[in-house]
Design a protein around this motif. Sequence first.
Motif, mmCIF file in Angstrom:
data_model
loop_
_atom_site.group_PDB
_atom_site.id
_atom_site.type_symbol
_atom_site.label_atom_id
_atom_site.label_comp_id
_atom_site.label_asym_id
_atom_site.label_seq_id
_atom_site.Cartn_x
_atom_site.Cartn_y
_atom_site.Cartn_z
ATOM 1 N N GLU A 196 0.843 -1.194 0.000
ATOM 2 C CA GLU A 196 0.000 0.000 0.000
ATOM 3 C C GLU A 196 0.889 1.260 0.000
ATOM 4 O OE1 GLU A 196 -1.999 0.231 3.754
ATOM 5 O OE2 GLU A 196 -3.213 1.958 3.216
ATOM 6 N N THR A 197 1.889 1.274 0.903
ATOM 7 C CA THR A 197 2.754 2.463 1.010
ATOM 8 C C THR A 197 3.528 2.714 -0.284
ATOM 9 O OG1 THR A 197 3.534 1.073 2.840
ATOM 10 C CG2 THR A 197 3.726 3.438 3.130
ATOM 11 N N LYS A 198 4.093 1.618 -0.864
ATOM 12 C CA LYS A 198 4.883 1.764 -2.093
ATOM 13 C C LYS A 198 4.019 2.364 -3.191
ATOM 14 C CE LYS A 198 7.622 -2.433 -1.286
ATOM 15 N NZ LYS A 198 7.565 -3.892 -1.529
ATOM 16 N N MET A 199 2.763 1.911 -3.283
ATOM 17 C CA MET A 199 1.888 2.396 -4.352
ATOM 18 C C MET A 199 1.504 3.850 -4.146
ATOM 19 S SD MET A 199 -0.237 -0.605 -5.985
ATOM 20 C CE MET A 199 -1.084 -1.201 -4.598
ATOM 21 N N MET A 200 1.241 4.223 -2.908
ATOM 22 C CA MET A 200 0.866 5.613 -2.629
ATOM 23 C C MET A 200 2.048 6.549 -2.908
ATOM 24 S SD MET A 200 -2.218 5.545 -2.185
ATOM 25 C CE MET A 200 -3.578 4.514 -1.720
ATOM 26 N N GLU A 201 3.266 6.083 -2.601
ATOM 27 C CA GLU A 201 4.466 6.890 -2.885
ATOM 28 C C GLU A 201 4.616 7.105 -4.385
ATOM 29 O OE1 GLU A 201 6.989 5.377 0.988
ATOM 30 O OE2 GLU A 201 7.726 4.823 -1.011
ATOM 31 N N GLU A 202 4.404 6.008 -5.148
ATOM 32 C CA GLU A 202 4.477 6.070 -6.621
ATOM 33 C C GLU A 202 3.496 7.112 -7.148
ATOM 34 O OE1 GLU A 202 5.874 4.183 -9.580
ATOM 35 O OE2 GLU A 202 7.341 4.381 -7.946
ATOM 36 N N ASP A 214 -8.696 14.438 -17.680
ATOM 37 C CA ASP A 214 -9.873 13.896 -16.975
ATOM 38 C C ASP A 214 -9.540 12.557 -16.324
ATOM 39 O OD1 ASP A 214 -11.576 15.954 -17.457
ATOM 40 O OD2 ASP A 214 -12.519 15.033 -19.238
ATOM 41 N N THR A 215 -8.844 11.693 -17.095
ATOM 42 C CA THR A 215 -8.503 10.366 -16.561
ATOM 43 C C THR A 215 -7.611 10.505 -15.329
ATOM 44 O OG1 THR A 215 -8.652 9.488 -18.792
ATOM 45 C CG2 THR A 215 -7.522 8.104 -17.175
ATOM 46 N N VAL A 216 -6.615 11.381 -15.409
ATOM 47 C CA VAL A 216 -5.703 11.574 -14.270
ATOM 48 C C VAL A 216 -6.495 12.101 -13.065
ATOM 49 C CG1 VAL A 216 -3.663 12.823 -13.417
ATOM 50 C CG2 VAL A 216 -3.692 11.947 -15.756
ATOM 51 N N ARG A 217 -7.457 12.971 -13.331
ATOM 52 C CA ARG A 217 -8.280 13.511 -12.231
ATOM 53 C C ARG A 217 -9.140 12.404 -11.607
ATOM 54 N NH1 ARG A 217 -13.093 15.966 -12.345
ATOM 55 N NH2 ARG A 217 -13.114 16.107 -14.623
ATOM 56 N N TYR A 218 -9.776 11.571 -12.458
ATOM 57 C CA TYR A 218 -10.586 10.462 -11.915
ATOM 58 C C TYR A 218 -9.716 9.521 -11.081
ATOM 59 C CZ TYR A 218 -14.150 11.858 -15.338
ATOM 60 O OH TYR A 218 -15.059 12.559 -16.067
ATOM 61 N N PHE A 219 -8.493 9.304 -11.585
ATOM 62 C CA PHE A 219 -7.598 8.396 -10.869
ATOM 63 C C PHE A 219 -7.169 8.989 -9.524
ATOM 64 C CE2 PHE A 219 -3.043 7.076 -10.223
ATOM 65 C CZ PHE A 219 -3.350 5.862 -9.639
ATOM 66 N N LYS A 220 -6.600 10.192 -9.585
ATOM 67 C CA LYS A 220 -6.015 10.775 -8.353
ATOM 68 C C LYS A 220 -7.070 11.259 -7.370
ATOM 69 C CE LYS A 220 -1.343 12.045 -9.444
ATOM 70 N NZ LYS A 220 -0.295 13.031 -9.237
ATOM 71 N N ASP A 221 -8.092 11.968 -7.880
ATOM 72 C CA ASP A 221 -9.038 12.605 -6.953
ATOM 73 C C ASP A 221 -10.200 11.687 -6.573
ATOM 74 O OD1 ASP A 221 -7.394 14.700 -7.314
ATOM 75 O OD2 ASP A 221 -8.737 15.878 -8.586
ATOM 76 N N VAL A 222 -10.569 10.787 -7.470
ATOM 77 C CA VAL A 222 -11.721 9.929 -7.155
ATOM 78 C C VAL A 222 -11.253 8.547 -6.683
ATOM 79 C CG1 VAL A 222 -13.910 8.986 -7.999
ATOM 80 C CG2 VAL A 222 -13.081 11.197 -8.873
ATOM 81 N N ILE A 224 -8.160 7.205 -5.913
ATOM 82 C CA ILE A 224 -7.212 7.139 -4.791
ATOM 83 C C ILE A 224 -7.908 7.494 -3.471
ATOM 84 C CG2 ILE A 224 -5.126 8.227 -3.785
ATOM 85 C CD1 ILE A 224 -4.449 6.160 -5.913
ATOM 86 N N GLN A 225 -8.780 8.489 -3.515
ATOM 87 C CA GLN A 225 -9.488 8.874 -2.285
ATOM 88 C C GLN A 225 -10.383 7.734 -1.797
ATOM 89 O OE1 GLN A 225 -8.454 11.353 -0.539
ATOM 90 N NE2 GLN A 225 -7.084 11.744 -2.266
ATOM 91 N N SER A 226 -11.101 7.108 -2.758
ATOM 92 C CA SER A 226 -11.977 5.982 -2.371
ATOM 93 C C SER A 226 -11.150 4.821 -1.846
ATOM 94 C CB SER A 226 -12.767 5.483 -3.584
ATOM 95 O OG SER A 226 -13.476 6.522 -4.148
ATOM 96 N N LEU A 287 -20.579 3.504 -7.199
ATOM 97 C CA LEU A 287 -19.848 3.749 -5.949
ATOM 98 C C LEU A 287 -18.762 4.793 -6.160
ATOM 99 C CD1 LEU A 287 -19.309 0.200 -4.403
ATOM 100 C CD2 LEU A 287 -20.445 2.131 -3.332
ATOM 101 N N LEU A 288 -18.107 4.693 -7.308
ATOM 102 C CA LEU A 288 -16.958 5.556 -7.563
ATOM 103 C C LEU A 288 -17.363 6.941 -8.052
ATOM 104 C CD1 LEU A 288 -13.961 4.972 -7.304
ATOM 105 C CD2 LEU A 288 -13.905 4.465 -9.731
ATOM 106 N N PHE A 289 -18.234 6.979 -9.069
ATOM 107 C CA PHE A 289 -18.502 8.262 -9.726
ATOM 108 C C PHE A 289 -19.792 8.950 -9.269
ATOM 109 C CE2 PHE A 289 -15.745 6.060 -12.878
ATOM 110 C CZ PHE A 289 -14.660 6.909 -12.744
ATOM 111 N N ASN A 290 -20.744 8.203 -8.742
ATOM 112 C CA ASN A 290 -21.987 8.859 -8.326
ATOM 113 C C ASN A 290 -22.078 9.076 -6.825
ATOM 114 O OD1 ASN A 290 -22.812 9.124 -10.925
ATOM 115 N ND2 ASN A 290 -23.965 7.197 -10.947
ATOM 116 N N PHE A 291 -21.545 8.090 -6.070
ATOM 117 C CA PHE A 291 -21.633 8.243 -4.616
ATOM 118 C C PHE A 291 -20.253 8.362 -3.999
ATOM 119 C CE2 PHE A 291 -24.934 4.928 -5.715
ATOM 120 C CZ PHE A 291 -25.958 5.831 -5.919
#
Length: 318
Positions: A196-202, A214-222, A224-226, A287-291
């Motif tokens: 988990e730590t290695k991936m978050m550092e990456e 948009d894809t980078v935003r969905y990945f990082k902001d949606v 990763i947060q979930s 779960l990811l994009f609506n809620f």
Amino acid sequence: MASGGEQKVVLITGCSSGIGLRIAVLLARDEQKRYHVIATMRDLRKKHQLVEAAGDTYGKTLTLLSLDVCSDDSVRKCIDSVKDRHIDILINNAGVGLLGPVESISMDEMKRVFETNFFGTVRMIKEVMPDMKRRQSGHIIVMSSVMGLQGVVFNDVYTASKFAIEGFCESMAVQLLKFNVKLSLIEPGPVHTEFETKMMEEVAKMEYPGADADTVRYFKDVYIQSSIDIFEALGQTPEDIAKCTKKVIESSRPRFRNLTNSLYTPIVAMKYADETGGLSVHTFYNLLFNFGSLMHITMSILKCLTCSCLRRRTISPD
Ligand SMILES: NC(=O)C1=CN([C@@H]2O[C@H](COP(=O)(O)OP(=O)(O)OC[C@H]3O[C@@H](n4cnc5c(N)ncnc54)[C@H](OP(=O)(O)O)[C@@H]3O)[C@@H](O)[C@H]2O)C=CC1
Ligand SMILES: CC1=C(/C=C/C(C)=C/C=C/C(C)=C/C=O)C(C)(C)CCC1
């Protein structure tokens, strides 16, 4: 030495940290001393955490060898150095994660994941299985994942490597049964380790070239947060997975598939509840994009929904 029988020789890959380290220590500390653990890692300079955790079992019920699952030479040398090449239980634990938009991941990075997670495990099984078949005894454990059963967005290649190993093992298990060799998959959900730590550092340092904004935003902001919420709500410890693995090894009739996390079971169950795949794809999407902002609550509801019937289908650490 265990009373009433020989010690079982257990070889484990990837013991420098996390789950592999915890399985090695738990088995080496067995009160009845039923196991002789050969803990392996690709870089022995990383032995300190294991040696410290092993305490006085180091050099007694636990020995250390170098083994890189990606190298034919390293695997052969390691197994040849084991007395009579005799391994009773092989635990394929070594593995690497890979996260992010596929457009920004090089083919070489993807191949490295398959080299470790899929071919690394296959290489180990190929080396050890013939002796087990000849002796008509042995148990092969493979550290798969819930991602070996179900895809998770932005984990495309890692998921594929675990699906590959599930398919390989599902096929192999039938033949092995004929030779009295057992094969079991352990399928943890999120576990708090360096994985988990290695991936978050990456993720923190990567720019994700090749992927659109948009894809980078969905990945990082949606995503990763979930994912952080999910690790927090459902995460198990490496000790939990070690206890589950010990239970599987010690079972008189070990199951082929062993989910370890009853809280994650309803997520996996969606795949089997709708064979068209629509239920999981659309539920994950919602779960990811609506809620997304309600992920905390969603995870709490999930906990409540985990009925005893689903719990029984997992192997619990206690
Ligand atoms: N953490 C999680 O959420 C989950 C993990 N898993 C699986 O559990 C297993 C263990 O992961 P975990 O303990 O979490 O993560 P860690 O990163 O803590 O441990 C992974 C281990 O694999 C080793 N490894 C990597 N490449 C090789 C190689 N080529 N040869 C030998 N060893 C290697 C690492 O060694 P080094 O230190 O040299 O890199 C390390 O010891 C993996 O197969 C993973 O896919 C499954 C479900 C969930
Ligand atoms: C974001 C997200 C999900 C994430 C799941 C995660 C983050 C699972 C992690 C598993 C691990 C780390 C396995 C390792 O082998 C769900 C629940 C599918 C629901 C849809 C949204």
